[in-house]
Design an enzyme around this catalytic site. Structure first.
Site, PDB file in Angstrom:
ATOM      1  CE1 TYR A 137      -4.073  -2.642   0.512  1.00 47.29           C
ATOM      2  CE2 TYR A 137      -4.272  -0.859   1.072  1.00 47.29           C
ATOM      3  CZ  TYR A 137      -4.305  -2.028   0.772  1.00 47.29           C
ATOM      4  OH  TYR A 137      -5.992  -2.572   0.733  1.00 47.29           O
ATOM      5  CE  LYS A 182       1.805 -18.063  -2.549  1.00 50.01           C
ATOM      6  NZ  LYS A 182       0.494 -18.510  -2.462  1.00 50.01           N
ATOM      7  CG  ASP A 215      -2.469 -20.354  -1.555  1.00 46.28           C
ATOM      8  OD1 ASP A 215      -2.405 -20.007  -0.339  1.00 46.28           O
ATOM      9  OD2 ASP A 215      -2.086 -21.076  -2.449  1.00 46.28           O
ATOM     10  CG  ASP A 239      -7.974  -4.693   1.304  1.00 48.24           C
ATOM     11  OD1 ASP A 239      -9.104  -3.962   1.935  1.00 48.24           O
ATOM     12  OD2 ASP A 239      -7.885  -4.296   0.643  1.00 48.24           O
ATOM     13  CG  ASP A 243     -13.914  -6.674   1.565  1.00 45.89           C
ATOM     14  OD1 ASP A 243     -13.522  -6.008   2.715  1.00 45.89           O
ATOM     15  OD2 ASP A 243     -14.262  -6.267   0.837  1.00 45.89           O
TER      16      ASP A 243
HETATM   17  C1  IPM Z   1     -10.479  -0.823   3.291  1.00 44.23           C
HETATM   18  C2  IPM Z   1     -10.469  -0.092   1.706  1.00 44.23           C
HETATM   19  C3  IPM Z   1      -9.388   0.419   2.029  1.00 44.23           C
HETATM   20  C4  IPM Z   1      -8.373  -0.353   2.185  1.00 44.23           C
HETATM   21  C5  IPM Z   1      -9.781   0.676   0.496  1.00 44.23           C
HETATM   22  C6  IPM Z   1     -10.934   1.788   0.465  1.00 44.23           C
HETATM   23  C7  IPM Z   1      -8.562   2.364   0.052  1.00 44.23           C
HETATM   24  O1  IPM Z   1     -10.096  -1.415   1.261  1.00 44.23           O
HETATM   25  O2  IPM Z   1     -10.485  -0.348   4.660  1.00 44.23           O
HETATM   26  O3  IPM Z   1     -10.108  -2.106   4.638  1.00 44.23           O
HETATM   27  O4  IPM Z   1      -8.011  -0.830   1.104  1.00 44.23           O
HETATM   28  O5  IPM Z   1      -7.773  -0.428   3.025  1.00 44.23           O
HETATM   29 MG    MG Z   2     -10.898  -3.410   1.995  1.00 42.25          MG
END
Ligand code: IPM
Ligand code: MG
Length: 348
Positions: A137, A182, A215, A239, A243
């Protein structure tokens, strides 16, 4: 009188932040809220997603409460154009928020809202500890006419401090840490693994540590989510996995997060979900992740554990009582969801 910087951001951001402030006001009249434009909203006004003035105000505050940023209006692949997400990254880096905590605990009332079978998710209670200010990042980015690159770099110190956060968290939970990397391919991962083990051997013999390749972790999260306790991982893997883990709860609209830096510095509290431009303005946004983020702020940012627990319990009871916003398969509006939780808070 704690001062809380509020950043409504874009899309559904303002619609879910306002109810969270209403909720906080019912808990205490002591909070001072100081709102700043952030993300796309700040780009429209100031030409940048995070102004120096906003960052300075955040540094001085007791905590920062953020809703969500981004939207199609500011989407661009032009590397020179300002992007809403830069505000978020600038805030994380500017406040030194290296530890991102993302708890995933599906409530029994929501087991059937998950796309996964009830038997799979029953008992799931995990915490993703994501390193937030390093890795790909923040590494150097290059772009020429024919190629592009993003550098992924980690120092030993960066891995060491996030490992401590994960082990300390595990000690208060089920004493298990899965370190995700990884290492079969990446040098940064081989260093990650080594450092995590050094920290483990030195101070955390009581914690069970397992290494999991990313993975495989993605697969195990769906196959046996209840077996995980703390998952610690680098920025990009965290990240993606957070999700994925969010869907165990049925909706990403349920997940809060806390981003913390050095002890005593202000933390940033925000839902894991984004600004959902597709439903902005419809009054249908689920404010629960925002409420739970406010609860994390009360606990980790302001040291008000009892208030945090009261908010979490009120959300649980509202869901038990049948509250379902559209993302959870129901009809409740943002306003109805807010009412339901505030009413439950008053019932204690
Ligand atoms: C998160 C989001 C952010 C990230 C984006 C919006 C930059 O997806 O907080 O998980 O990738 O960290
Ligand atoms: Mg995110």
């Amino acid at each position: 009188m704690p001062t809380i910087i509020t950043l409504p951001g874009d899309g559904i951001g303002p619609e879910i932040l306002a109810p969270a402030l209403e909720l906080l006001r019912t808990i205490s009249e002591d909070f001072t809220f100081d709102e700043h434009a952030f993300g796309g909203a700040a780009i429209d006004i100031h030409g940048t997603a995070l102004t120096d003035e906003t960052l300075a105000a955040c540094r001085k505050a007791d905590a920062v409460l953020l809703a969500a940023v981004g939207g199609p209006k500011w989407d661009t692949t032009d590397p020179e154009a300002p992007r809403p997400e830069q505000g978020l990254l600038g805030l994380r880096k500017g406040l030194g928020l290296y530890a991102n905590l993302r708890p995933v605990r599906p409530l029994p009332a929501l087991y059937d809202a998950s796309p996964l079978k009830r038997e799979r998710i029953e008992g799931t209670d995990l915490l993703v500890v994501r390193e937030l200010t390093g890795g790909i990042y923040f590494g150097a980015k290059t772009r020429t006419a024919r190629s592009a690159s993003d550098l992924c770099e980690y120092s030993v110190e960066e891995v060491d401090r996030i490992a401590h956060v994960a082990f300390d968290a595990a000690r208060l939970r089920r004493k298990k840490v899965a370190s995700v990397d990884k290492a079969n391919v990446l040098e940064t991962s081989r260093q990650w693994r080594e450092v995590v083990h050094i920290v483990h051997r030195a101070r955390y013999n009581d914690i069970e540590l397992t290494d999991v390749l990313v993975d495989n972790a993605a697969m195990q999260l769906i196959a046996r989510p209840a077996d995980f306790d703390v998952i610690v991982t680098e920025n990009l893997f965290g990240d993606i996995l957070s999700d994925e883990a969010a869907m165990i709860t049925g909706s990403i609209g349920m997940l809060p997060s806390a981003s913390l830096g050095e002890h005593g510095d202000p933390g940033l509290f925000e839902p894991v979900h984004g600004s959902a431009p597709d439903i902005a303005g419809s009054g249908a946004a689920n404010p629960l992740a925002m409420f739970l983020s406010a609860a994390m702020m009360l606990r980790h940012g302001l040291g008000r554990d009892a208030d945090a627990a009261a908010v979490e319990a009120a959300v649980d009871r509202a869901l038990d009582g049948g509250l379902r916003t559209r993302d959870l398969g129901g009809e409740a509006t943002t306003a109805q969801a807010t009412r339901a939780v505030i009413d439950e808070l008053g019932r204690e």
